[in-house]
Enzyme design. Structure first.
Site, short mmCIF file in Angstrom:
data_model
loop_
_atom_site.label_atom_id
_atom_site.label_comp_id
_atom_site.label_asym_id
_atom_site.label_seq_id
_atom_site.Cartn_x
_atom_site.Cartn_y
_atom_site.Cartn_z
N HIS A 107 5.66 4.29 1.84
CA HIS A 107 6.65 3.03 1.84
C HIS A 107 7.82 3.10 1.13
O HIS A 107 8.66 1.88 0.93
CB HIS A 107 5.59 2.19 1.18
CG HIS A 107 4.21 1.59 1.78
ND1 HIS A 107 4.13 1.39 3.10
CD2 HIS A 107 2.87 1.47 1.38
CE1 HIS A 107 2.84 1.37 3.53
NE2 HIS A 107 2.06 1.14 2.54
N HIS A 142 5.93 -1.47 -2.94
CA HIS A 142 5.21 -0.67 -3.78
C HIS A 142 5.46 0.78 -3.23
O HIS A 142 6.01 0.97 -2.25
CB HIS A 142 3.75 -1.08 -3.93
CG HIS A 142 3.14 -0.89 -2.43
ND1 HIS A 142 3.26 -1.77 -1.30
CD2 HIS A 142 2.07 -0.12 -2.12
CE1 HIS A 142 2.38 -1.29 -0.60
NE2 HIS A 142 1.56 -0.27 -0.82
#
Length: 216
Positions: A107, A142
């Protein structure tokens, strides 16, 4: 419990003894004890963790934990060699550390490292984000931080998130449960995305998901 046993061992044992052939075992690849990892971000700041979970958030070994540090900067928790894992939607980062250990960072956005680069502990890897280069899902910026044992070279280029988070995780994923990272002991809960973070210096316990100050 940390896996101290041999992983992915290959023994070349002779299967033709009847023909008088003798076989010798091949070299055994072993994984070292769990290394002294720092947290994958700068200590001293507020951080939110969505808790401990399996790589796909559903089934299998719980080798993942999500972190959202206040400064949004992801850092190497230990020296090692960077590998950029390529997918159609972009790249994600893994680091191979001494002793057969690998950490993963999914991510991330604004990746600051290059494939094959050696980094020291604390080196900036990129920023927390919602990038999905190989698929998956993300809610809120995150880093999806994962633990692996790969004593032999492992190239995950082009592997979908679905494959890495299931088949690869089943073979090489290392549970977060019971691991001490940056002075915090992480304990998995019975359910996905739960658990605790215990600061060993003062035994302060944070329930996960939850927010805590990542003091040393």
């Amino acid at each position: 419990m940390t896996k101290l046993h041999t992983r992915r061992t290959v023994l070349a044992v002779a299967m033709t003894a009847a023909l008088g052939l003798l076989g010798a075992p091949a070299a055994i690849a072993e994984v070292a004890p769990f290394p002294a990892l720092a947290l994958p971000f700068k200590a001293g700041q507020q951080v939110y963790s969505a808790g401990i979970h399996s790589d796909d958030g559903s089934t299998g070994v719980k080798n993942a934990i999500d972190f959202s540090p206040a400064d949004r900067t992801v850092r190497a928790p230990l020296a090692g060699t960077v590998h950029l894992q390529h997918c159609a939607g972009g790249d994600w980062v893994t680091i191979d550390h001494a002793g057969g250990w690998r950490t993963g960072y999914y991510h991330m956005e604004g990746i600051k490292v290059t494939d094959g680069e050696h980094v020291e502990a604390g080196a900036v890897l990129g920023s927390t984000g919602n990038a999905l280069p190989c698929g998956g899902s993300s809610t809120g910026a995150h880093v999806h931080f994962t633990l692996w044992t790969v004593p032999e070279a492992a190239n995950w280029d082009g592997k979908s998130f679905a494959e890495v988070s299931t088949a690869v995780a089943q073979a090489d994923g290392e549970p977060v449960d019971g691991k001490t990272i940056g002075g915090w002991r992480f304990t998995a809960g019975a359910e996905q995305y739960t658990g605790t973070a215990t600061h060993l210096a003062d035994n302060a316990v944070t329930q996960l998901p939850g927010r805590f100050r990542a003091k040393l």
